[in-house]
Motif scaffolding. Structure first.
Motif, PDB file in Angstrom:
ATOM      1  N   GLY A 218       0.649  -1.230  -0.042  1.00 41.03           N
ATOM      2  CA  GLY A 218      -0.041   0.054  -0.044  1.00 41.03           C
ATOM      3  C   GLY A 218       0.675   1.125   0.215  1.00 41.03           C
ATOM      4  N   VAL A 219       1.686   1.230  -0.770  1.00 40.26           N
ATOM      5  CA  VAL A 219       2.781   2.498  -1.020  1.00 40.26           C
ATOM      6  C   VAL A 219       2.494   3.333  -2.257  1.00 40.26           C
ATOM      7  CG1 VAL A 219       5.076   3.176  -0.947  1.00 40.26           C
ATOM      8  CG2 VAL A 219       4.545   1.376   0.433  1.00 40.26           C
ATOM      9  N   ALA A 220       2.250   4.471  -2.266  1.00 37.24           N
ATOM     10  CA  ALA A 220       2.192   5.267  -3.603  1.00 37.24           C
ATOM     11  C   ALA A 220       3.316   5.404  -4.262  1.00 37.24           C
ATOM     12  CB  ALA A 220       1.575   6.656  -3.266  1.00 37.24           C
ATOM     13  N   VAL A 221       3.385   5.429  -5.685  1.00 31.98           N
ATOM     14  CA  VAL A 221       4.286   5.559  -6.486  1.00 31.98           C
ATOM     15  C   VAL A 221       4.437   6.628  -7.557  1.00 31.98           C
ATOM     16  CG1 VAL A 221       5.647   4.123  -8.397  1.00 31.98           C
ATOM     17  CG2 VAL A 221       4.741   2.907  -6.571  1.00 31.98           C
ATOM     18  N   LEU A 222       5.247   7.566  -7.280  1.00 31.31           N
ATOM     19  CA  LEU A 222       5.693   8.535  -8.022  1.00 31.31           C
ATOM     20  C   LEU A 222       6.984   8.276  -9.104  1.00 31.31           C
ATOM     21  CD1 LEU A 222       5.769  11.588  -5.567  1.00 31.31           C
ATOM     22  CD2 LEU A 222       3.850  10.734  -6.771  1.00 31.31           C
ATOM     23  N   VAL A 223       6.637   8.719 -10.582  1.00 25.53           N
ATOM     24  CA  VAL A 223       7.708   8.021 -11.421  1.00 25.53           C
ATOM     25  C   VAL A 223       8.400   9.344 -11.979  1.00 25.53           C
ATOM     26  CG1 VAL A 223       7.846   7.309 -13.760  1.00 25.53           C
ATOM     27  CG2 VAL A 223       6.279   6.217 -12.117  1.00 25.53           C
ATOM     28  N   ASN A 224       9.833   9.192 -12.036  1.00 30.70           N
ATOM     29  CA  ASN A 224      10.612  10.354 -12.361  1.00 30.70           C
ATOM     30  C   ASN A 224      11.310   9.789 -13.675  1.00 30.70           C
ATOM     31  OD1 ASN A 224      13.220   8.860 -11.587  1.00 30.70           O
ATOM     32  ND2 ASN A 224      12.835   9.554  -9.704  1.00 30.70           N
ATOM     33  N   ARG A 225      12.008  10.540 -14.467  1.00 30.66           N
ATOM     34  CA  ARG A 225      12.690  10.237 -15.564  1.00 30.66           C
ATOM     35  C   ARG A 225      11.785   9.511 -16.689  1.00 30.66           C
ATOM     36  NH1 ARG A 225      17.644   7.251 -15.313  1.00 30.66           N
ATOM     37  NH2 ARG A 225      18.110   8.279 -17.249  1.00 30.66           N
ATOM     38  N   PRO A 226      10.461   9.957 -16.878  1.00 29.04           N
ATOM     39  CA  PRO A 226       9.548   9.068 -17.831  1.00 29.04           C
ATOM     40  C   PRO A 226      10.137   9.086 -19.189  1.00 29.04           C
ATOM     41  CG  PRO A 226       8.674  11.265 -17.455  1.00 29.04           C
ATOM     42  CD  PRO A 226       9.722  11.099 -16.358  1.00 29.04           C
ATOM     43  N   PRO A 265      -0.692  -0.483 -12.881  1.00 29.95           N
ATOM     44  CA  PRO A 265      -1.937  -0.187 -11.597  1.00 29.95           C
ATOM     45  C   PRO A 265      -0.976   0.226 -10.273  1.00 29.95           C
ATOM     46  CG  PRO A 265      -1.456  -2.612 -11.993  1.00 29.95           C
ATOM     47  CD  PRO A 265      -0.549  -1.939 -13.263  1.00 29.95           C
ATOM     48  N   ALA A 266       0.237   0.077 -10.250  1.00 32.38           N
ATOM     49  CA  ALA A 266       1.112   0.609  -9.080  1.00 32.38           C
ATOM     50  C   ALA A 266       1.133   2.031  -9.180  1.00 32.38           C
ATOM     51  CB  ALA A 266       2.226  -0.266  -9.031  1.00 32.38           C
ATOM     52  N   VAL A 267       1.311   2.554 -10.218  1.00 32.32           N
ATOM     53  CA  VAL A 267       1.756   3.903 -10.460  1.00 32.32           C
ATOM     54  C   VAL A 267       0.525   4.747 -10.080  1.00 32.32           C
ATOM     55  CG1 VAL A 267       2.358   5.665 -12.046  1.00 32.32           C
ATOM     56  CG2 VAL A 267       3.352   3.305 -12.278  1.00 32.32           C
ATOM     57  N   THR A 268       1.052   5.834  -9.137  1.00 31.43           N
ATOM     58  CA  THR A 268      -0.006   6.915  -8.530  1.00 31.43           C
ATOM     59  C   THR A 268       0.050   8.263  -9.454  1.00 31.43           C
ATOM     60  OG1 THR A 268       0.548   6.263  -6.428  1.00 31.43           O
ATOM     61  CG2 THR A 268      -0.733   8.067  -6.613  1.00 31.43           C
TER      62      THR A 268
END
Length: 305
Positions: A218-226, A265-268
């Motif tokens: 249950g950890v939110a995921v922010l994505v860098n370097r897309p 689905p894990a990406v916030t």
């Protein structure tokens, strides 16, 4: 088939009319897609804004600030809110704070995320106070341990600040594949509110263990370097958009690359950095309309295989 260059040419003309014109064009659609932050259920729009390099301009330089003001306004008026910055990004925090101070204050529309990137309690507290001053806000939405620097001590400090109500969420970050095993272990052991990690159609290592661990804990995921610092655009230079882009309503490679990420689905949320209003409008469009399922994500990935 429209491509990023053609869209940007159109959007650049729109930008001359001001970011509100671009935002109105976006707002004719349904609201931007949001994802729930697992720790609280709070909805966070899937497209945010990174500030590394792009917002590192002199805070008093009106000419340099003008396009950045349009970038920020385009994000907010498109329904986005997440702005990710850090003390190590030069002037980026101060520029972000100055832009949010306009028009009577825009802080209520923003989800402010910054970082701690130092050793020890006292140094971290000095850095945090400097961030609050630069951003113009005593209360920060998310503070992250930057690149796993002094992680155990800084996580303990941030959790104490969360209990005091100074910050709302606690996170950890890294930008490279070699850190994914350590991030996974921390997710499983420490369960921070957020993890920020690199992920793209050309760099999928996070999908192996880290993203499943975030889903399980249950950890939110922010994505860098897309966009892999622009490498993905260089790879598709001169290539027409594939027919599958139309299935997702994409009019540029940037939108396709971002939807590939959002489709997991894990990406916030994803935080592409830009200093160009037209690029911000282009990126924001990825937060609208259909998103790819697992099968369509694999078809997108196969384009660059």
């Amino acid at each position: 088939m429209p491509n990023r260059r053609r869209f940007i040419q159109t959007a650049a003309g729109a930008a001359l009319l001001g970011p509100s014109w671009t935002a109105r064009a976006l707002s004719r659609q349904a609201p931007m897609l949001t994802r729930a932050i697992p720790a609280t259920g709070e909805a966070l729009p899937v497209i945010g804004l990174g500030t590394a390099d792009t917002f590192n301009v002199p805070p008093g330089d009106a000419a340099a600030l003008a396009p950045l003001a349009q970038v920020l306004d385009t994000l907010l008026q498109a329904g986005g809110s997440l702005i990710d910055t850090a003390p190590s990004y030069g002037h980026a925090e101060a520029v972000t704070g100055a832009l949010l101070a306009r028009n009577g204050g825009l802080w209520s529309q923003a989800f402010l995320a910054t970082k701690i990137s130092t050793q020890g309690h006292e140094s971290a507290m000095r850095q945090l106070r400097q961030s609050q001053k630069a951003l113009g806000s005593d209360k920060l939405d998310l503070v992250q341990v930057h690149n796993l620097i002094d992680t155990a001590n800084q996580l303990a400090l941030l959790r104490d600040l969360k209990r005091q109500g100074v910050i709302r969420y606690v996170g950890i970050t890294h930008y490279a594949d070699h850190a994914h095993d350590e991030l996974t272990a921390l997710v499983e052991r420490e369960r921070p509110d957020f993890v920020q990690v690199n992920l793209s159609v050309g760099a999928r290592n996070a999908e192996k263990r880290l993203l499943p661990a975030c889903q399980a804990r249950g950890v939110a995921v922010l994505v860098n370097r897309p966009f892999q610092d622009g490498a993905l655009f260089r790879q598709v230079r001169g290539m027409a958009l594939p027919p599958l882009a139309a299935e997702l309503g994409c009019t540029s490679w940037a939108q396709l690359f971002l939807k590939f990420i959002i489709g997991h689905p894990a990406v916030t949320a994803v935080i592409p950095a830009t200093s160009k209003p037209a690029n911000m409008a282009d990126n924001a469009r990825a937060g609208f309309g259909q998103q790819p399922d697992a099968a369509l994500r694999e078809r997108i990935a196969a384009l660059l295989a």
